[in-house]
Scaffold this motif. Structure first.
Motif, short mmCIF file in Angstrom:
data_model
loop_
_atom_site.label_atom_id
_atom_site.label_comp_id
_atom_site.label_asym_id
_atom_site.label_seq_id
_atom_site.Cartn_x
_atom_site.Cartn_y
_atom_site.Cartn_z
N MET A 119 0.75 -1.21 -0.01
CA MET A 119 -0.13 0.12 -0.07
C MET A 119 0.80 1.32 -0.15
O MET A 119 0.32 2.46 -0.04
CB MET A 119 -1.00 0.03 1.13
N LYS A 121 2.22 2.11 -2.41
CA LYS A 121 2.14 2.67 -3.83
C LYS A 121 0.80 3.47 -3.88
O LYS A 121 0.45 4.04 -4.91
CB LYS A 121 1.68 1.48 -5.02
N THR A 122 0.17 3.57 -2.68
CA THR A 122 -1.07 4.73 -3.03
C THR A 122 -0.36 6.11 -2.82
O THR A 122 -1.21 7.14 -2.80
CB THR A 122 -1.81 4.35 -1.62
N ARG A 124 1.96 9.39 -4.18
CA ARG A 124 2.50 9.65 -5.44
C ARG A 124 4.02 9.37 -5.54
O ARG A 124 4.87 9.73 -4.66
CB ARG A 124 2.23 11.10 -5.55
N TYR A 162 4.48 13.94 1.04
CA TYR A 162 3.35 13.25 1.42
C TYR A 162 2.57 13.93 3.18
O TYR A 162 1.50 14.29 2.96
CB TYR A 162 3.18 11.80 1.76
N GLU A 180 -5.88 13.67 -4.45
CA GLU A 180 -4.72 12.94 -4.25
C GLU A 180 -4.39 13.09 -2.60
O GLU A 180 -4.25 11.98 -2.06
CB GLU A 180 -3.56 13.84 -4.85
N ARG A 183 -6.43 10.29 -1.20
CA ARG A 183 -5.95 9.04 -1.55
C ARG A 183 -4.73 8.86 -0.38
O ARG A 183 -4.73 7.69 0.44
CB ARG A 183 -5.51 9.05 -2.74
N GLN A 184 -3.85 9.79 -0.24
CA GLN A 184 -2.68 9.35 0.23
C GLN A 184 -3.05 9.63 1.68
O GLN A 184 -2.32 8.73 2.57
CB GLN A 184 -1.72 10.68 0.00
N GLU A 186 -5.68 8.29 3.30
CA GLU A 186 -6.22 7.04 3.40
C GLU A 186 -5.10 5.70 3.48
O GLU A 186 -4.85 4.88 4.24
CB GLU A 186 -7.23 6.45 2.58
N GLY A 187 -4.14 5.92 2.34
CA GLY A 187 -3.14 5.10 2.37
C GLY A 187 -2.09 5.19 3.72
O GLY A 187 -1.74 4.20 3.92
#
Length: 203
Positions: A119, A121-122, A124, A162, A180, A183-184, A186-187
């Motif tokens: 994960m 890879k979530t 960028r 990040y 983005e 997503r980051q 949550e990752g």
């Protein structure tokens, strides 16, 4: 069908964060870059699960000044710092999850190293679980101006990517736009939960 505006997407993200319990008791704060000189930042003391467009305040990025006279978040300086350091940053999310808060206290070093997780890879630019992702960890400080200076000085030696953790406080993360950043967020939260569980089982 029209695409939702960044503010509409941010409001939806805030409601999602609220439903997950990631910003309990009106904690946390969220923003988007409005233009080159201003951001829109959530007003202090508002429940993130029920924010509306009226709950976001224009703030001058260079000075942290809110022309309306309303009270933006106590952590306004953290948001404006990100927008100053990263011209490409379009949204900043600051949350208080249990995983981020506990892990920020367990980790004694200057950065949390994450490696071996698919994960990753979530985030960028990350393409493999074999890479090591470093998330800086800073001591919490009620003096936000002093904390901002510390983070800004650190960024000259250890690049920020990040997000970063504040000990006993939570996670601040960002992205080029709301999608983005969400997503980051949550990752990273998933990775933090994995890391907490790994340390418990190996400890």
């Amino acid at each position: 069908m029209t695409t939702p505006s960044q503010l509409e997407q941010l409001i939806a993200a805030c409601h999602w964060i609220g439903q997950k319990g990631w910003s309990p008791a009106t904690g946390g704060n969220m923003s988007i870059r409005q233009d080159e000189t201003h951001c829109l930042l959530s007003e202090s003391g508002k429940d993130k699960g029920s924010l509306t467009g009226d709950d976001f305040i224009p703030v001058v990025i260079a000075s942290n000044h809110a022309p309306s006279g309303r009270q933006p978040s106590a952590e306004t300086g953290l948001h404006t710092l990100i927008y100053r350091l990263f011209p490409e940053a379009g949204a900043v999310l600051h949350i208080h999850t249990v995983n981020a808060t506990v892990l920020s206290r367990i980790e004694k070093g200057a950065a949390l190293a994450l490696s071996g997780y698919e994960m990753q890879k979530t985030l960028r630019g990350q393409t493999s679980h074999e890479a090591t992702v470093l998330i800086p960890v800073f001591d919490n400080d009620q003096n936000i101006a002093r904390l901002v200076t510390e983070i800004e000085d650190s960024a000259r030696h250890q690049p920020l990517k990040y997000g970063f953790l504040l000990r006993g406080h939570g996670l601040t993360c960002w992205g080029r736009d709301v999608a983005e950043a969400r997503r980051q967020l949550e990752g990273l939260e998933f990775l933090f939960e994995c890391e907490v569980q790994r340390r418990l089982l190996e400890g």
